[in-house]
Design a protein around this motif. Structure first.
Motif, PDB file in Angstrom:
ATOM      1  N   ASP A 223       0.822  -1.217   0.000  1.00 52.54           N
ATOM      2  CA  ASP A 223       0.000   0.000   0.000  1.00 52.54           C
ATOM      3  C   ASP A 223       0.852   1.261   0.000  1.00 52.54           C
ATOM      4  OD1 ASP A 223      -2.421  -1.270  -0.134  1.00 52.54           O
ATOM      5  OD2 ASP A 223      -2.765  -1.279   2.029  1.00 52.54           O
ATOM      6  N   SER A 224       2.044   1.205   0.580  1.00 51.92           N
ATOM      7  CA  SER A 224       2.905   2.389   0.597  1.00 51.92           C
ATOM      8  C   SER A 224       3.418   2.716  -0.808  1.00 51.92           C
ATOM      9  CB  SER A 224       4.088   2.190   1.548  1.00 51.92           C
ATOM     10  OG  SER A 224       5.011   1.232   1.064  1.00 51.92           O
ATOM     11  N   ILE A 225       3.285   1.771  -1.725  1.00 56.88           N
ATOM     12  CA  ILE A 225       3.606   2.035  -3.133  1.00 56.88           C
ATOM     13  C   ILE A 225       2.336   2.318  -3.920  1.00 56.88           C
ATOM     14  CG2 ILE A 225       4.502   1.031  -5.279  1.00 56.88           C
ATOM     15  CD1 ILE A 225       6.441  -0.617  -3.617  1.00 56.88           C
ATOM     16  N   GLN A 226       1.366   1.450  -3.789  1.00 58.67           N
ATOM     17  CA  GLN A 226       0.191   1.494  -4.656  1.00 58.67           C
ATOM     18  C   GLN A 226      -0.894   2.443  -4.165  1.00 58.67           C
ATOM     19  OE1 GLN A 226      -2.314  -2.157  -5.096  1.00 58.67           O
ATOM     20  NE2 GLN A 226      -1.531  -2.168  -7.184  1.00 58.67           N
ATOM     21  N   ASN A 227      -1.007   2.590  -2.856  1.00 61.24           N
ATOM     22  CA  ASN A 227      -2.071   3.419  -2.280  1.00 61.24           C
ATOM     23  C   ASN A 227      -1.480   4.503  -1.397  1.00 61.24           C
ATOM     24  OD1 ASN A 227      -4.539   1.971  -3.254  1.00 61.24           O
ATOM     25  ND2 ASN A 227      -3.581   0.285  -2.138  1.00 61.24           N
ATOM     26  N   PHE A 228      -0.707   5.365  -2.021  1.00 57.47           N
ATOM     27  CA  PHE A 228      -0.083   6.458  -1.272  1.00 57.47           C
ATOM     28  C   PHE A 228       0.253   7.593  -2.239  1.00 57.47           C
ATOM     29  CE2 PHE A 228       2.930   8.391   1.780  1.00 57.47           C
ATOM     30  CZ  PHE A 228       2.128   8.321   2.900  1.00 57.47           C
ATOM     31  N   TYR A 229       0.383   8.789  -1.678  1.00 52.66           N
ATOM     32  CA  TYR A 229       0.628   9.978  -2.492  1.00 52.66           C
ATOM     33  C   TYR A 229       2.030   9.947  -3.097  1.00 52.66           C
ATOM     34  CZ  TYR A 229      -3.490  11.584   0.009  1.00 52.66           C
ATOM     35  OH  TYR A 229      -4.757  11.685   0.530  1.00 52.66           O
ATOM     36  N   ARG A 230       2.129  10.409  -4.342  1.00 51.87           N
ATOM     37  CA  ARG A 230       3.406  10.463  -5.036  1.00 51.87           C
ATOM     38  C   ARG A 230       3.662  11.860  -5.574  1.00 51.87           C
ATOM     39  NH1 ARG A 230       7.044   6.541  -7.411  1.00 51.87           N
ATOM     40  NH2 ARG A 230       6.588   4.560  -6.404  1.00 51.87           N
ATOM     41  N   VAL A 231       4.918  12.250  -5.521  1.00 52.38           N
ATOM     42  CA  VAL A 231       5.404  13.490  -6.143  1.00 52.38           C
ATOM     43  C   VAL A 231       6.170  13.082  -7.388  1.00 52.38           C
ATOM     44  CG1 VAL A 231       6.912  15.480  -5.835  1.00 52.38           C
ATOM     45  CG2 VAL A 231       5.551  14.638  -3.902  1.00 52.38           C
ATOM     46  N   LYS A 237       8.940  18.609 -20.823  1.00 54.13           N
ATOM     47  CA  LYS A 237       7.489  18.435 -20.859  1.00 54.13           C
ATOM     48  C   LYS A 237       7.086  17.024 -21.247  1.00 54.13           C
ATOM     49  CE  LYS A 237       3.222  20.503 -22.642  1.00 54.13           C
ATOM     50  NZ  LYS A 237       2.631  21.584 -23.483  1.00 54.13           N
ATOM     51  N   LYS A 238       7.740  16.456 -22.277  1.00 56.21           N
ATOM     52  CA  LYS A 238       7.350  15.115 -22.718  1.00 56.21           C
ATOM     53  C   LYS A 238       7.658  14.075 -21.635  1.00 56.21           C
ATOM     54  CE  LYS A 238      11.623  13.818 -25.210  1.00 56.21           C
ATOM     55  NZ  LYS A 238      12.415  14.996 -24.747  1.00 56.21           N
ATOM     56  N   SER A 239       8.705  14.316 -20.860  1.00 54.83           N
ATOM     57  CA  SER A 239       9.045  13.410 -19.766  1.00 54.83           C
ATOM     58  C   SER A 239       8.014  13.472 -18.646  1.00 54.83           C
ATOM     59  CB  SER A 239      10.435  13.746 -19.209  1.00 54.83           C
ATOM     60  OG  SER A 239      11.437  13.602 -20.193  1.00 54.83           O
ATOM     61  N   ILE A 240       7.548  14.684 -18.349  1.00 59.66           N
ATOM     62  CA  ILE A 240       6.517  14.854 -17.324  1.00 59.66           C
ATOM     63  C   ILE A 240       5.241  14.129 -17.726  1.00 59.66           C
ATOM     64  CG2 ILE A 240       4.991  16.538 -16.230  1.00 59.66           C
ATOM     65  CD1 ILE A 240       7.330  18.516 -16.254  1.00 59.66           C
ATOM     66  N   ILE A 241       4.835  14.297 -18.992  1.00 59.44           N
ATOM     67  CA  ILE A 241       3.614  13.653 -19.484  1.00 59.44           C
ATOM     68  C   ILE A 241       3.734  12.136 -19.413  1.00 59.44           C
ATOM     69  CG2 ILE A 241       2.196  13.273 -21.542  1.00 59.44           C
ATOM     70  CD1 ILE A 241       2.872  16.195 -22.357  1.00 59.44           C
ATOM     71  N   ALA A 242       4.885  11.601 -19.844  1.00 61.59           N
ATOM     72  CA  ALA A 242       5.090  10.148 -19.865  1.00 61.59           C
ATOM     73  C   ALA A 242       5.141   9.587 -18.442  1.00 61.59           C
ATOM     74  CB  ALA A 242       6.371   9.814 -20.613  1.00 61.59           C
ATOM     75  N   THR A 243       5.781  10.315 -17.547  1.00 56.49           N
ATOM     76  CA  THR A 243       5.885   9.853 -16.158  1.00 56.49           C
ATOM     77  C   THR A 243       4.511   9.812 -15.504  1.00 56.49           C
ATOM     78  OG1 THR A 243       8.119  10.764 -15.944  1.00 56.49           O
ATOM     79  CG2 THR A 243       6.918  10.329 -13.909  1.00 56.49           C
ATOM     80  N   GLU A 244       3.736  10.859 -15.695  1.00 54.89           N
ATOM     81  CA  GLU A 244       2.389  10.896 -15.120  1.00 54.89           C
ATOM     82  C   GLU A 244       1.525   9.767 -15.668  1.00 54.89           C
ATOM     83  OE1 GLU A 244      -1.136  14.154 -14.264  1.00 54.89           O
ATOM     84  OE2 GLU A 244       0.066  14.363 -16.099  1.00 54.89           O
ATOM     85  N   PHE A 246       2.434   6.860 -16.835  1.00 58.01           N
ATOM     86  CA  PHE A 246       2.847   5.570 -16.301  1.00 58.01           C
ATOM     87  C   PHE A 246       2.431   5.407 -14.845  1.00 58.01           C
ATOM     88  CE2 PHE A 246       5.967   3.059 -13.906  1.00 58.01           C
ATOM     89  CZ  PHE A 246       5.740   1.807 -14.495  1.00 58.01           C
ATOM     90  N   LEU A 247       2.682   6.415 -14.023  1.00 58.25           N
ATOM     91  CA  LEU A 247       2.362   6.312 -12.597  1.00 58.25           C
ATOM     92  C   LEU A 247       0.879   6.054 -12.366  1.00 58.25           C
ATOM     93  CD1 LEU A 247       4.606   9.121 -11.053  1.00 58.25           C
ATOM     94  CD2 LEU A 247       4.941   6.650 -10.882  1.00 58.25           C
ATOM     95  N   LYS A 248       0.038   6.591 -13.227  1.00 57.32           N
ATOM     96  CA  LYS A 248      -1.403   6.394 -13.076  1.00 57.32           C
ATOM     97  C   LYS A 248      -1.815   4.942 -13.295  1.00 57.32           C
ATOM     98  CE  LYS A 248      -3.193  11.041 -13.957  1.00 57.32           C
ATOM     99  NZ  LYS A 248      -4.006  11.895 -14.855  1.00 57.32           N
ATOM    100  N   THR A 249      -0.935   4.135 -13.892  1.00 59.87           N
ATOM    101  CA  THR A 249      -1.267   2.727 -14.123  1.00 59.87           C
ATOM    102  C   THR A 249      -0.868   1.829 -12.952  1.00 59.87           C
ATOM    103  OG1 THR A 249       0.846   2.170 -15.208  1.00 59.87           O
ATOM    104  CG2 THR A 249      -0.917   3.052 -16.596  1.00 59.87           C
ATOM    105  N   ILE A 250      -0.052   2.328 -12.028  1.00 62.79           N
ATOM    106  CA  ILE A 250       0.383   1.480 -10.907  1.00 62.79           C
ATOM    107  C   ILE A 250       0.000   2.056  -9.545  1.00 62.79           C
ATOM    108  CG2 ILE A 250       2.309   0.457 -12.174  1.00 62.79           C
ATOM    109  CD1 ILE A 250       4.169   2.371 -10.626  1.00 62.79           C
ATOM    110  N   ILE A 251      -0.468   3.294  -9.519  1.00 67.53           N
ATOM    111  CA  ILE A 251      -0.847   3.947  -8.263  1.00 67.53           C
ATOM    112  C   ILE A 251      -2.334   4.284  -8.307  1.00 67.53           C
ATOM    113  CG2 ILE A 251      -0.502   5.998  -6.812  1.00 67.53           C
ATOM    114  CD1 ILE A 251       2.389   6.027  -7.822  1.00 67.53           C
ATOM    115  N   ASN A 252      -3.003   4.114  -7.202  1.00 69.36           N
ATOM    116  CA  ASN A 252      -4.421   4.421  -7.094  1.00 69.36           C
ATOM    117  C   ASN A 252      -4.607   5.937  -7.003  1.00 69.36           C
ATOM    118  OD1 ASN A 252      -7.145   4.552  -6.568  1.00 69.36           O
ATOM    119  ND2 ASN A 252      -7.019   3.545  -4.562  1.00 69.36           N
ATOM    120  N   THR A 253      -4.471   6.590  -8.155  1.00 65.33           N
ATOM    121  CA  THR A 253      -4.490   8.059  -8.174  1.00 65.33           C
ATOM    122  C   THR A 253      -5.888   8.641  -7.989  1.00 65.33           C
ATOM    123  OG1 THR A 253      -4.580   8.012 -10.600  1.00 65.33           O
ATOM    124  CG2 THR A 253      -2.421   8.234  -9.583  1.00 65.33           C
ATOM    125  N   ASP A 254      -6.930   7.807  -8.091  1.00 66.71           N
ATOM    126  CA  ASP A 254      -8.283   8.308  -7.816  1.00 66.71           C
ATOM    127  C   ASP A 254      -8.410   8.710  -6.353  1.00 66.71           C
ATOM    128  OD1 ASP A 254      -9.010   7.847 -10.428  1.00 66.71           O
ATOM    129  OD2 ASP A 254      -9.856   5.865 -10.029  1.00 66.71           O
TER     130      ASP A 254
END
Length: 502
Positions: A223-231, A237-244, A246-254
């Motif tokens: 949960d500290s990986i999947q269900n926790f806030y990330r910075v 710009k393209k790196s920021i978009i790609a990182t965001e 990807f992270l949305k597929t492994i972290i419960n960002t809802d």
């Protein structure tokens, strides 16, 4: 990661379809793995240590995308067992989080996780996650006082170079390793672009992001990986978009929305500032512990009273010291960055906090010897806990190490107990995991050195009260008021930070 804590109780699910690698070449198995996971995006995790191994199976169990995950580590004797263990269906960490077994078994059934030491894996990746160690080298005096420190980026640069020598030109390289501010933009990006150029590839397509992990060992590891806030952020710009994305597929960002900062310098600073703040908070309470002890005050009661005020709810309690992988080095890493990357003055207060925290086990020992008037020669001392943190089986930089050494050098015969650490790798010592077995021995002194819940259980206290008179030293304020009151009817007890117990 500590091979002493391998969990061999899991049921091996050996996958016979993969041949034994030939020397360092694992291309045949990797190609077979990719073939069997056709149409899936490929995630490669560099580093199969304390964070990387768990990050790998979190990615393999993504709830928003289908990934085939390859874990890569260095081809040395410390990692061969780890890679074989993972591919044989045995997760190489003793952990309290049941989700890890569930996630790992699920990845074995899906056939979407494979471990290797062949850098050829990087050539297959759409995303590469960097989860390798980056250590600060401390130079200390005989009394464990920090004299100087340094940070050697050689191994880290070599790891990034290995990626650049093999990766696709449009890969996303996501650095999760805690690094000095400025590393992604001034170290990682130049290395990757140079290596891509050397291979005749377009260096403008590579994407570089940074999002530091906040892994919390214990029952909520996943949960500290999947269900926790990330910075997070990226070098452009393209790196920021790609990182965001990807992270949305492994972290419960809802439920745990991402926080985007304006560059990797900022996210790198966020991690070391986060831990430096905590280190300062811990160091701050040290001198107040001494003050309370000298003035006959129970500092735990004082702090509890202050914590009623919401603005002060994170004030720390007294303790034996700081341990683990982050707090013991991150403030120094930040100071190193300011001096060596940004060519400015060091972060003096952050450095001082580490010096103070490193001395906390020594302060605890001095507190004990000032009250225990007998010689420790041949005294039988039982340490309850060698892990750096309660309910966690992790001895990395544990503060128990120094106080153990101090008792040992003063002639004590030491027994060790820890329900989660059967072997203390750094000391090369077996540890008794049964508290009943440990308490059955003849003991003169008990040192409560780690906050495992077991050590304040009703059964433990009952068994303690059956022992002949002895001395108990609670270094972390583990015992409650009522427990102390009961124990005092038979035993002598000292509690660090409590001047009201004489």
């Amino acid at each position: 990661m500590q091979n002493a804590n391998i969990n061999f109780s899991a049921s091996p699910i050996t996958n016979k379809k993969y041949a034994l690698p030939t020397k360092l070449n694992d291309k045949q198995n990797l190609d077979l793995f990719i073939e069997e996971n056709a149409q899936k995006k490929i995630v490669v995790v560099q580093g199969l240590g304390f964070v990387g191994a768990v990050m790998s199976i979190v990615c393999a169990n993504s709830f928003k995308d289908e990934y085939a995950v390859i874990g890569v580590d260095l081809p040395n004797k410390e990692n061969f067992w780890k890679i074989k263990s993972l591919n044989d269906g045995i997760f190489p960490l003793s952990v309290e989080d049941k989700k890890i077994d569930l996630f790992f078994e699920n990845s074995i059934k899906k056939g979407n996780f494979y471990a290797t030491y062949d850098p050829y894996a990087y050539s297959l990746a759409d995303t590469i996650i960097v989860d390798i160690n980056l250590d600060v080298q401390k130079n200390v005096k005989d009394d464990n006082l920090l004299e100087s420190f340094d940070l050697d980026l050689t191994s880290f640069k070599s790891a990034i170079s290995s990626i650049g020598e093999n990766c696709k030109e449009d890969v996303l390289v996501l650095v999760e390793t805690t690094v000095p501010p400025g590393t992604c933009s001034k170290v990682v990006a130049p290395i990757l672009k140079t290596k891509l150029n050397d291979r005749g590839l377009n260096d403008s397509r590579v994407k570089i992001g940074h999002s530091y992990e906040r892994v919390m060992p214990g029952p909520d590891y996943i949960d500290s990986i999947q269900n926790f806030y990330r910075v997070f952020s990226g070098v452009d710009k393209k790196s920021i978009i790609a990182t965001e994305k990807f992270l949305k597929t492994i972290i419960n960002t809802d439920q745990y929305p991402l926080t985007m900062l304006n560059g990797t310098n900022a996210t790198e600073m966020a991690k070391v500032l986060e831990n430096s703040y905590r280190s300062m908070n811990i160091a701050f309470i040290v001198e107040w512990s001494r003050f309370a002890e000298e003035s006959g005050v129970n500092l735990y009661e004082v702090v509890e009273a202050i914590k009623m005020r919401p603005t002060h709810s994170n004030m720390m309690f007294p303790g034996i010291g700081v341990g683990g992988y982050c707090l013991t080095k991150d403030p120094l890493m930040a100071s190193w960055s300011r001096k060596n990357i940004f060519r400015s003055e060091p972060l003096a207060q952050s450095e001082v906090s580490v010096k103070i925290n490193d001395q906390m086990p020594k302060f605890a020992f001095e507190f004990f010897t000032s009250r225990y008037k007998e010689s420790l020669d041949d005294k039988k001392v039982l340490f309850l806990g060698v892990s750096y943190r309660g309910n966690v089986g992790d001895t990395r930089s544990t503060p128990v190490s120094l106080i153990y050494d101090l008792f040992l050098s003063n002639g004590a015969n030491i027994y060790l107990n820890d329900p989660l650490v059967p072997f203390w790798e750094e000391k090369n010592i077996k540890v008794e995991t049964s508290i009943d077995s440990s308490l059955s021995k003849k003991i003169d002194v008990i040192v409560i050195s780690t906050g495992h819940t077991l050590y304040k259980s009703k059964r433990f206290i009952e068994n303690l009260m059956k022992k002949p008179e002895l001395v108990i030293f609670d270094t972390i304020g583990m015992l409650s008021k009522n427990q102390i009151k009961l124990i005092e009817t038979k035993h002598k007890i000292f509690v660090l930070g409590r001047g009201d117990l004489k």
